[in-house]
Design an enzyme around this catalytic site. Structure first.
Site, PDB file in Angstrom:
ATOM      1  N   LYS A 215       0.801  -1.219   0.000  1.00  0.00           N
ATOM      2  CA  LYS A 215       0.000   0.000   0.000  1.00  0.00           C
ATOM      3  C   LYS A 215       0.836   1.271   0.000  1.00  0.00           C
ATOM      4  O   LYS A 215       0.421   2.309  -0.522  1.00  0.00           O
ATOM      5  CB  LYS A 215      -0.967  -0.030   1.177  1.00  0.00           C
ATOM      6  CG  LYS A 215      -2.036  -1.109   1.011  1.00  0.00           C
ATOM      7  CD  LYS A 215      -2.911  -1.240   2.210  1.00  0.00           C
ATOM      8  CE  LYS A 215      -4.035  -2.245   1.953  1.00  0.00           C
ATOM      9  NZ  LYS A 215      -3.545  -3.560   1.515  1.00  0.00           N
TER      10      LYS A 215
ATOM     11  N   ASN B  62     -13.953  -1.827   9.686  1.00  0.00           N
ATOM     12  CA  ASN B  62     -13.318  -1.606   8.393  1.00  0.00           C
ATOM     13  C   ASN B  62     -13.441  -2.794   7.446  1.00  0.00           C
ATOM     14  O   ASN B  62     -12.699  -2.898   6.478  1.00  0.00           O
ATOM     15  CB  ASN B  62     -11.832  -1.243   8.573  1.00  0.00           C
ATOM     16  CG  ASN B  62     -11.649  -0.033   9.451  1.00  0.00           C
ATOM     17  OD1 ASN B  62     -12.177   1.033   9.163  1.00  0.00           O
ATOM     18  ND2 ASN B  62     -10.926  -0.197  10.545  1.00  0.00           N
TER      19      ASN B  62
ATOM     20  N   GLU C 144      -9.647   0.815  -5.329  1.00  0.00           N
ATOM     21  CA  GLU C 144     -10.559   1.323  -4.310  1.00  0.00           C
ATOM     22  C   GLU C 144     -10.372   2.821  -4.113  1.00  0.00           C
ATOM     23  O   GLU C 144      -9.245   3.319  -4.071  1.00  0.00           O
ATOM     24  CB  GLU C 144     -10.352   0.578  -2.993  1.00  0.00           C
ATOM     25  CG  GLU C 144     -10.584  -0.921  -3.113  1.00  0.00           C
ATOM     26  CD  GLU C 144     -10.715  -1.609  -1.775  1.00  0.00           C
ATOM     27  OE1 GLU C 144     -10.503  -0.943  -0.749  1.00  0.00           O
ATOM     28  OE2 GLU C 144     -11.039  -2.806  -1.760  1.00  0.00           O
TER      29      GLU C 144
ATOM     30  N   GLU D 240      -6.276   2.152  -2.487  1.00  0.00           N
ATOM     31  CA  GLU D 240      -5.381   1.035  -2.732  1.00  0.00           C
ATOM     32  C   GLU D 240      -5.870   0.266  -3.947  1.00  0.00           C
ATOM     33  O   GLU D 240      -7.004   0.450  -4.399  1.00  0.00           O
ATOM     34  CB  GLU D 240      -5.340   0.097  -1.523  1.00  0.00           C
ATOM     35  CG  GLU D 240      -6.693  -0.514  -1.185  1.00  0.00           C
ATOM     36  CD  GLU D 240      -6.682  -1.269   0.127  1.00  0.00           C
ATOM     37  OE1 GLU D 240      -5.734  -1.093   0.905  1.00  0.00           O
ATOM     38  OE2 GLU D 240      -7.630  -2.033   0.370  1.00  0.00           O
TER      39      GLU D 240
END
Length: 672
Positions: free
Chosen positions: A117, A236, A276, A289
């Site tokens: 990431k 999340n 995303e 990401e």
């Protein structure tokens, strides 16, 4: 190259999903399994199966050498990694390349670039993609995390560099939460991915989580297949997804899609992948990401495009050119996905384990929607009735999907499908999913990633029963009770020449309310007549012993789950869960005189909130603790839960130790 045999380096519903498409294409399949999955559904479905080790994934599913050994033993010439585990592991993809085995996924360089990431955000910025402000360098310890968080400005998102599926992710609103969140994120990341690198970025408030599905081949053809809205999340991790998004307009969809494709091309990406984004209230979007794998929620994209993504991944891995392009991608209708998890929504969605004593999903396929249209029901699952839900893996049981011509019809179809879905033996989130489908805010499309926290600020405690719903359930309770009583009379209701009659007047107590109801039988069914003269027609083919039935109540047909509990009837519908007691007027009069039994006092106990392993105990007998102080940590299904003191007190007795496995509500410690 022609792919003849695929080994699925995964488990559960995604392994079953890949096997289905491979069989459709005439390709043989190989399953791998751990000790815990010896009798799993994916093992039963595959043509061959290879045991790869103990239950913990770091001793089985993510051990590259064990997967390679299974490949050699079975002669598989391709591997589909699913999602999670080794799906975004560049070393695994390299090992397969060295073995001469096709990886059904993107090239190694793309995994390396986008799978990390920190690196992906740098590359995205270089490619001109809008990114969220943050610290892209590695963070050494909790104090550095606090300094960086303060410099970015709270709130911040602490994330695992190798993360995915919500693992290793925390939101921090102050220094203390940043310090604790950093350590918890690092622990989860190391446990789940074997990589404890952490980075921090600004947390965008009131955000929507919207992602773009991309697909490319090895010949330079890359395009996008629309978007998915994934804003409803807890911890999340996504719970409900849909395609398309109710928020995007065509211009924003096109802009996001083109940026996603540009980023994919910049790293030479092929196969299926997802970019995303976080989208704010003004439709400004920011890159989060890129997931270099198939996403959990891919079925909703398949339902609105008609494209089998797993099939396309296999064809791309075999070197084929995609047979369609961007202009051929049409978004048709609307699809909703509800993730059914083995977790207890009444306990802050904490994991649940155990045996599925009942698992009966709704019937899949096309069906009329009752209004002249058509809906599709799809259920991707990896479990079966009688199977075990283990503490070692992700708590997902199934992904229930519905498609219809428009969003409202798709939501209504999902509501009916959830009412028809029977799961017993473990805690699960069916009531929560059902409740969301009937919330006005959800139905109007006003979503953010804070949806659950905002709509259920005190946690989910079920849906309260209003007057209209209470009367419908009371009518059902009287109807089912009548059937039970008539069955009893048929079996043993005759004394001498006298046959006992079943009365028609009843008092129903449910959800704190009492209803006087008379059941009047007629040739077309029955009418439940209430004391104020309200009359509700009701009919059903339900028979005593059936756990689910469709009822015609007034002018609608509803699916209700029914359980007989001693002298009561448990009814579940639309997230409501009530215990109805149906009594004769005289018995009801006497019941009002009975004292109410109070629950036991557990205010001075710390009980285990979920089945799991105690990883640490921070206090001992005699210690004085303050409100908010850490007492113990429990871990299950790769989730770490820190237990804190709710108020000041003194520890009287510690009953659990690190390494000990506990059940739900088992005692950890007691206070004076």
């Amino acid at each position: 190259m022609a792919i003849r045999k695929i080994l699925i380096a995964n488990r559960g519903e995604i392994a079953c999903r890949v096997i289905k498409t491979a069989k459709k294409m005439g390709i043989a399949t190989v399953a791998v399994y751990s000790d815990a999955d010896r009798d799993a559904l994916h093992v039963r479905m595959a043509d061959e199966a290879v045991h790869i080790g103990p239950a913990p994934s770091n001793q089985s599913y993510i051990v590259i050498d064990k997967i390679l050994d299974a490949i050699r033993r079975t002669g598989a010439d391709a591997v589909h990694p699913g999602y999670g585990f080794l799906s975004e592991n560049a070393a695994f993809a390299q090992a397969l390349e060295k073995e001469g085995v096709a990886f059904i996924g993107p090239p190694v360089k793309a995994i390396e670039a986008m799978g990390d990431k920190i690196t992906s955000k740098k590359l995205a910025a270089e490619a001109g993609v809008s990114t969220v402000p943050g610290h892209m360098g590695l963070i050494e310890d909790a104090e550095e995390a606090v300094r960086i968080s303060a410099s970015i400005g709270y709130p911040v998102m602490i994330k695992a560099s190798a993360g995915g599926g919500g693992k290793g992710m925390r939101i921090a609103w102050n220094d203390e939460e940043a310090r604790e969140g950093f350590q918890s994120s690092r622990n989860e990341a190391k446990s789940s991915f074997g990589d404890d690198r952490i980075f921090i970025e600004k947390f965008v408030t009131q955000p929507r989580h919207i992602e773009i599905q991309v697909l490319g081949d090895q010949h330079g053809n890359t395009f996008y297949l629309g978007e998915r809205e994934c804003s409803i999340q807890r911890r999340n991790q996504k719970v409900i997804e849909e395609a398309p998004s109710p928020f995007l307009d065509e211009a924003t969809r096109k802009a996001m899609g083109e940026q996603a494709v540009a980023l994919a091309k910049a790293v030479g990406y092929f196969s299926a992948g997802t970019v995303e984004f976080i989208v704010d209230g003004e439709r400004n979007f920011y890159f989060l990401e890129m997931n270099t794998r198939l996403q959990v929620e891919h079925p909703v994209t398949e339902l609105i495009t008609g494209i089998d993504l797993v099939e396309q991944m296999i064809r791309v891995a075999a070197g084929e050119t995609l047979s369609f392009g961007q202009a051929d991608v049409k978004l048709n209708g609307w699809a909703i996905e509800s993730r059914l998890y083995a977790e207890d929504p009444y306990r802050s969605f904490l994991p649940s384990i155990g045996r599925l004593t009942r698992y009966r999903p709704p019937k899949e396929g096309n069906r009329p929607d009752g209004q002249g249209g058509e809906v599709i029901v799809r259920n991707d699952t990896g479990v079966f009735e009688g199977g075990e839900i283990s503490m070692y893996y992700d708590p997902m049981i199934a992904k229930l999907c519905t498609w219809a011509e428009n969003r409202t019809a798709a939501i209504d179809a999902m509501g009916r499908a959830l009412d028809d879905f029977e799961v017993e033996g473990i805690g699960h989130n069916l009531p929560f999913l059902s409740a969301v489908m009937h919330q006005e805010r959800f139905r109007s499309g006003k979503l953010t990633t804070a949806y659950i926290a905002e709509e259920f600020p005190d946690g989910f405690s079920g849906i309260s029963v209003d007057e209209a719903a209470g009367r419908k359930l009371a009518a059902i309770a009287v109807f089912t009770n009548q059937a039970i009583q008539e069955r009893a009379v048929q079996i043993s209701g005759t004394i001498g020449n006298h046959r006992r009659d079943v009365g028609k007047d009843w008092v129903v107590t449910l959800a704190g309310s009492e209803h006087a109801v008379s059941l009047e039988r007629g040739p077309a069914g029955a009418d439940a007549v209430f004391a104020d003269g309200t009359r509700i027609s009701i009919g059903s083919g339900w028979l005593p012993g059936q756990s689910h039935a469709s009822f015609r109540v007034g002018d609608e047909t509803i699916g209700v789950k029914i359980d007989l509990i001693s002298s009561a009837i448990r009814l579940r519908w639309r997230g409501m869960d009530v215990t109805a007691r149906v009594r004769s007027p005289r018995v009801a009069e006497l019941a009002r005189l009975m004292p109410v039994k109070l629950p036991p006092d557990t205010s001075k106990m710390l009980l285990c909130p979920m089945p799991g392993v105690i990883t640490s105990v921070a206090v001992k007998a005699g210690d004085r603790v303050e409100a908010g102080q850490t007492l113990a940590t429990v871990e299950a299904m790769k989730m770490e839960n820190v237990l804190k003191a709710e108020k000041q007190g003194v520890v009287k007795h510690v009953a659990a130790a690190a390494g000990q496995s506990l059940a739900v509500d088992e005692l950890i410690m007691e206070f004076e």
